[in-house]
Design an enzyme around this catalytic site. Sequence first.
Site, mmCIF file in Angstrom:
data_model
loop_
_atom_site.group_PDB
_atom_site.id
_atom_site.type_symbol
_atom_site.label_atom_id
_atom_site.label_comp_id
_atom_site.label_asym_id
_atom_site.label_seq_id
_atom_site.Cartn_x
_atom_site.Cartn_y
_atom_site.Cartn_z
ATOM 1 N N PHE A 1 7.763 -54.740 -19.208
ATOM 2 C CA PHE A 1 7.023 -53.969 -19.957
ATOM 3 C C PHE A 1 6.691 -54.515 -21.628
ATOM 4 C CE2 PHE A 1 9.191 -50.060 -17.778
ATOM 5 C CZ PHE A 1 8.334 -50.355 -16.797
ATOM 6 N N LYS B 1 11.418 -36.607 -21.658
ATOM 7 C CA LYS B 1 12.397 -36.405 -22.660
ATOM 8 C C LYS B 1 13.540 -37.637 -22.300
ATOM 9 C CE LYS B 1 16.076 -34.006 -21.827
ATOM 10 N NZ LYS B 1 17.043 -34.485 -20.670
ATOM 11 N N HIS C 1 10.675 -30.333 -18.431
ATOM 12 C CA HIS C 1 10.467 -29.904 -17.211
ATOM 13 C C HIS C 1 10.864 -28.417 -16.901
ATOM 14 C CE1 HIS C 1 14.513 -30.862 -16.121
ATOM 15 N NE2 HIS C 1 14.333 -30.265 -15.300
ATOM 16 N N LYS D 1 9.085 -24.557 -14.410
ATOM 17 C CA LYS D 1 9.933 -23.895 -13.548
ATOM 18 C C LYS D 1 9.139 -22.185 -13.440
ATOM 19 C CE LYS D 1 14.242 -26.009 -14.253
ATOM 20 N NZ LYS D 1 14.651 -26.737 -13.051
ATOM 21 N N GLU E 1 25.886 -26.700 -14.579
ATOM 22 C CA GLU E 1 25.875 -27.451 -13.286
ATOM 23 C C GLU E 1 27.173 -28.024 -12.562
ATOM 24 O OE1 GLU E 1 22.145 -30.580 -13.864
ATOM 25 O OE2 GLU E 1 23.265 -30.459 -15.827
ATOM 26 N N ASP F 1 21.005 -33.809 -24.626
ATOM 27 C CA ASP F 1 20.529 -33.774 -23.186
ATOM 28 C C ASP F 1 19.675 -32.479 -22.983
ATOM 29 O OD1 ASP F 1 19.822 -35.040 -20.773
ATOM 30 O OD2 ASP F 1 21.499 -33.944 -19.756
ATOM 31 N N HIS G 1 15.687 -27.864 -23.084
ATOM 32 C CA HIS G 1 15.503 -26.947 -22.284
ATOM 33 C C HIS G 1 15.909 -25.605 -22.947
ATOM 34 C CE1 HIS G 1 14.565 -30.250 -19.914
ATOM 35 N NE2 HIS G 1 16.066 -30.673 -19.569
ATOM 36 N N LYS H 1 28.219 -29.898 -17.209
ATOM 37 C CA LYS H 1 28.448 -30.618 -16.068
ATOM 38 C C LYS H 1 29.800 -30.420 -15.509
ATOM 39 C CE LYS H 1 24.674 -33.693 -16.789
ATOM 40 N NZ LYS H 1 23.542 -33.287 -16.101
HETATM 41 C C1 BG6 Z 1 17.560 -33.009 -17.335
HETATM 42 C C2 BG6 Z 1 18.833 -33.730 -17.845
HETATM 43 O O1 BG6 Z 1 16.570 -32.995 -18.224
HETATM 44 O O2 BG6 Z 1 17.671 -31.860 -16.780
HETATM 45 C C3 BG6 Z 1 20.013 -33.555 -16.614
HETATM 46 O O3 BG6 Z 1 18.650 -35.049 -18.439
HETATM 47 C C4 BG6 Z 1 20.128 -32.090 -16.188
HETATM 48 O O4 BG6 Z 1 21.200 -33.928 -17.199
HETATM 49 C C5 BG6 Z 1 18.618 -31.750 -15.568
HETATM 50 O O5 BG6 Z 1 20.844 -32.394 -14.954
HETATM 51 C C6 BG6 Z 1 18.701 -30.366 -15.194
HETATM 52 O O6 BG6 Z 1 17.415 -30.088 -14.630
HETATM 53 P P1 BG6 Z 1 17.405 -29.239 -13.419
HETATM 54 O O7 BG6 Z 1 15.877 -29.022 -12.979
HETATM 55 O O8 BG6 Z 1 18.012 -30.098 -12.206
HETATM 56 O O9 BG6 Z 1 18.072 -27.908 -13.631
#
Ligand code: BG6
Length: 508
Positions: free
Chosen positions: A104, A168, A198, A202, A236, A255, A260, A360
């Site tokens: 890169f 991100k 992301h 959803k 999670e 993170d 989010h 986590k």
């Molecule tokens: C990501 C984080 O942005 O989102 C991860 O870097 C996390 O650590 C994930 O597990 C959770 O996203 P989703 O869509 O799997 O709930």
Amino acid sequence: MNNETSSSFEISSQNKPANPCILVIFGITGDLTKRLLYPSICNLGSNGLLDKNFCIVGVAIEPFTTESFRTQLKKNVNEFIADPAMKKFGLALADHVYYLSGDFSDANLYVNLKNELEKLVLNAAASKNYLFYFAIPPEWVETVATELNNASLLKEKNDYFRRVVIEKPFGHDLASAKQLNKQLLTFLNEDQIFRIDHFLGKETVQNLLTLRFSNGMFEPIWNRLYINQVQITVAETLGVELRGNYYEKTGALRDMIPNHLLQMLSLITMEPPLSFSAKEIHAEKMKVLEAIQLTKQNDVLQNAVRGQYGPGEVNGEKVVGYRSEKNVSPESLVETYAALRLFIDNWRWLHVPFYLRTGKRMSQYATEIIIQYKSGPSHLFTGLNQNVQRNLLKIYIQPDEGISIVFNSKIPGPILRLDQVEMKFKYSDYFGIKPATGYETILYDCMNGEHLLFKQADMVELGWAIVQPFLDVWNSLPPRDFPNYAAGSEGPHDADTLLEKDGRKWIL
Ligand code: BG6
């Protein structure tokens, strides 16, 4: 510029194909492309939502040729895509994927890329619109963007677009996010940049505005007079998997929270926008995020809890602690759990606490927003020794997708006794389950130049500004009790204390 269409908001056959473009994926050999990007492209394609000359150029360091990469891609399609229509589309599209191998930081790579793109436009009737997707580690973003600019690949001319999509984390803290924005904005306009969160792709997150603003029954009581507290949980069961390298530099707070969780918070708390345009929604989200009380350094420890998982058991299986994960230091002080208490200093939300937590290796996989209402005048029941509980509005983001209302009801029988019951709407009951990764809408919107689901520079910086006091204090006071929760548990004990001090507890 091409005619822009409005946000898809859902994949449906009524949508038009997205604007034509060549999608250039930097980091095409990575996990993100395999698991999320390519499947979502196939989902769009099998729904007729891609231009007929759509093609992909993948760039990565691995020494594939176009032919050998196509073979690998077809294997991935068979492994990661179950839906037959998506699979069929994915296998056919693989023959329109071109691969460039290179470093890169090597300027020649970009010269080759430019040639490849021009060749495709000539020979394959591909579009002259280029969408550059950065599926790469954050430390490469600045280099790739600079080299694209040096190769004159970012200049928009003759009505053709040049857009970059950035995953991100956007920066590492407030200062680095500002620096990155400054750098990108020297050779790109804000409307050429698509910063992804992301979670905004959803369906259940997108539905928050519909829930609030298309119904008459929620909004009149959506304020501090009726709402006692709001809890947002992203729990999670997974650990850090193979992302130890990334996570050691990041941790749970960086993170998940400035991006989010704050995005969900802003959708729950913003004022009604004048319209559903990206500009109006952005403005309202910014206003409410600006109203979040910045936590003073002295108050950080009273308003936040961090944790790291030790060994334990998740879903009946023994798992190792964070410090024994691959690419993680055996003495790591990185947090895998974070909980914050925030307040919004505006007319609607003054004094209502917002409790945010993410972790986590928790006991369950669940993303939920819970709104707890204040008690009604329940004097009728006080003499009857009955526990009249507060109403809840629960918004299930994942893996359950739905909304429920929890209220008190009389238990059938001759004696007046109360219990809480739940009335639940499930998306799957009404709309079936459609395969979707959340990236479909995101990609479709980028191709169409729709910014609704993306974050502008100021919003990214504000997210960092809100968490910066926590980062600073945690950084200067290393934790002494890590690991402080067992994998598969409810998180650190201190997170319960955070709410107990306010006479509350976690509801999920
Ligand atoms: C990501 C984080 O942005 O989102 C991860 O870097 C996390 O650590 C994930 O597990 C959770 O996203 P989703 O869509 O799997 O709930």
